[in-house]
Design an enzyme around this catalytic site. Structure first.
Site, short mmCIF file in Angstrom:
data_model
loop_
_atom_site.label_atom_id
_atom_site.label_comp_id
_atom_site.label_asym_id
_atom_site.label_seq_id
_atom_site.Cartn_x
_atom_site.Cartn_y
_atom_site.Cartn_z
N HIS A 159 -6.65 9.67 -2.35
CA HIS A 159 -6.21 9.49 -0.97
C HIS A 159 -7.13 10.16 0.04
CE1 HIS A 159 -2.33 8.74 1.48
NE2 HIS A 159 -3.37 8.71 2.28
N LYS A 171 -1.85 6.14 -4.28
CA LYS A 171 -2.92 7.09 -4.04
C LYS A 171 -2.59 8.48 -4.59
CE LYS A 171 -3.62 4.71 0.28
NZ LYS A 171 -2.24 4.25 0.42
N ASP A 178 0.85 -1.18 0.00
CA ASP A 178 0.00 0.00 0.00
C ASP A 178 0.89 1.23 0.00
OD1 ASP A 178 -2.36 1.52 0.20
OD2 ASP A 178 -2.14 1.63 2.38
N TYR A 199 3.72 9.79 0.80
CA TYR A 199 4.65 9.15 1.74
C TYR A 199 6.10 9.44 1.34
CZ TYR A 199 0.47 6.39 2.97
OH TYR A 199 -0.78 5.98 3.32
#
Length: 163
Positions: free
Chosen positions: A84, A51, A18, A23
């Site tokens: 997201h 995302k 994921d 990130y």
């Protein structure tokens, strides 16, 4: 550090990874995924999700954001690509969850549907396609009411990542 974690996870049998552009580690994950694939794990055994981040909601930015994640991960396709978070805002890297952007916008369903529509229309018609499109698209960070409305308007199966 994240690349090592992905390698170990894959060696233990994990197959769902994921990811998300926000990130900031998709290139490292991509490096690890290349090693995992080189070790004999077949791509179709993996499920890789990424995302679309808040600052890429403008319909004209969705495709480039998707392509950037795809390149960073070093893959020819994603198994799922999610919006997201339903709010089209920018947050500087490293800010706390209490931080608010002065230009923050509230959830506007029509704007969200424009983002969702671009994301959804870019999906390949064949889930096993290796084209530069996700096999599945979806939503995350939305309420049950918003999910139901998206489904009623677009008549597609959506994936919802539970918070």
């Amino acid at each position: 550090e994240v690349a090592a974690a992905v390698r170990v996870a894959a060696s233990l049998g994990y197959r769902h990874f994921d990811c998300a552009a926000v990130y900031g580690n998709e290139a490292e994950i991509g490096e690890a995924l290349r090693d995992v694939l080189a070790s004999g794990v077949r791509r179709e055994e993996l499920w890789v999700t990424s995302k679309l981040w808040n600052d890429m909601h403008a319909p004209e930015r969705v495709a480039s954001a998707f392509e950037r994640s795809l390149r960073a991960l070093g893959l020819d396709h994603l198994d799922a690509y999610l919006v997201h978070w339903p709010f089209p805002n920018h947050h500087a890297p490293g800010v706390t969850v209490e931080s608010r952007d002065d230009q923050a916008k509230p959830y506007l369903h029509d704007a969200y549907m424009a983002t969702w529509g671009v994301q959804s229309s870019s999906r390949s018609s064949t889930p096993s396609s290796t084209e530069d499109t996700p096999s599945h698209e979806g939503l995350t960070g939305t309420s049950a009411r918003e999910n139901q409305y998206c489904f009623s308007v677009h008549k597609v199966i959506i994936m919802v990542q539970i918070l």
